[in-house]
Design a protein around this motif. Structure first.
Motif, short mmCIF file in Angstrom:
data_model
loop_
_atom_site.label_atom_id
_atom_site.label_comp_id
_atom_site.label_asym_id
_atom_site.label_seq_id
_atom_site.Cartn_x
_atom_site.Cartn_y
_atom_site.Cartn_z
N ASP A 72 90.93 132.69 71.78
CA ASP A 72 89.56 132.19 71.85
C ASP A 72 88.74 133.06 72.81
N LYS A 74 87.03 132.30 75.48
CA LYS A 74 87.26 132.04 76.90
C LYS A 74 88.51 132.79 77.40
N SER A 75 89.57 132.78 76.61
CA SER A 75 90.80 133.49 76.99
C SER A 75 90.58 134.99 77.05
N LYS A 77 87.77 136.53 77.77
CA LYS A 77 87.00 136.82 78.99
C LYS A 77 87.90 136.77 80.22
N ARG A 78 88.78 135.78 80.26
CA ARG A 78 89.71 135.68 81.38
C ARG A 78 90.64 136.89 81.43
N MET A 119 87.33 131.51 87.21
CA MET A 119 87.45 131.46 85.75
C MET A 119 88.70 130.70 85.30
N ASN A 121 90.08 128.35 87.09
CA ASN A 121 90.01 127.03 87.70
C ASN A 121 91.22 126.76 88.59
#
Length: 138
Positions: A72, A74-75, A77-78, A119, A121
Motif C-alpha cells: 500500500d 503508506k508502506s 512511504k515508510r 511515520m 508510530n
C-alpha cells in the motif's frame, strides 16, 4: 668580580634556573595528562556516537524487513523513509572524526530517525532498551 658578588649572582641565577626547569617539567606533565584525558574523552564520545549510529542502522534494517511485503501507499512511504535513514547511516563519516560535516550529518540522522519513528508510530525514546557499558576501551 669579587667572590661575594659571584656567590650572590649564583644564588640569583639558581632561583631563575630552577624556576625555569620547574616550569618546563610542569608543562611537559600537563601536556601528557591533557593528551591522555583528551584521548579518553574522544574514545568515550566516539563510542557513544558509533553506538547511536549502529542503533539507527539496525533499526532501519529491522523495519525494512518487517515492512517489505506491504504494497500500500503508506508502506511504500515508510520504506522510502527507512531507506533514506539507512542511506544516512551508511554515509556517516565514522572513519573521519575530524569531518567538517560530522555535526550536520548527526543532526540530519537524528531528524530522519524522529521522522521515521513518527511515520511508524513508535516512541523515539529507547533509553530503556539500549544499555551501554561505561568504561568502554579500545
Amino acid at each position: 668580580m669579587a667572590a661575594g658578588e659571584e656567590l650572590f649572582d649564583s644564588i640569583l641565577l639558581a632561583d631563575e634556573k630552577y624556576r625555569g626547569e620547574g616550569f618546563r617539567e610542569g608543562f611537559q606533565r600537563g601536556t601528557r595528562r591533557g593528551l591522555q584525558g583528551g584521548r579518553r574523552h574522544g574514545a568515550a564520545h566516539g563510542s557513544r556516537l558509533s553506538s547511536e549510529v549502529s542503533f539507527y542502522h539496525g533499526f532501519a534494517i529491522t523495519w525494512i524487513c518487517l515492512l517489505d511485503h506491504g504494497s500500500d501507499v503508506k508502506s511504500r512511504k515508510r520504506l522510502k523513509a527507512l531507506e533514506a535513514l539507512l542511506g544516512l547511516t551508511r554515509g556517516y563519516p565514522l572513519n573521519d572524526p575530524q569531518s567538517v560535516n560530522l555535526q550536520n550529518n548527526t543532526e540530519k540522522l537524528r531528524a530522519k530517525f524522529r521522522q521515521v519513528c513518527s511515520m511508524l508510530n513508535v516512541p523515539t525514546d529507547f533509553k530503556e532498551y539500549v544499555h551501554t557499558t561505561e568504561g568502554t576501551t579500545f
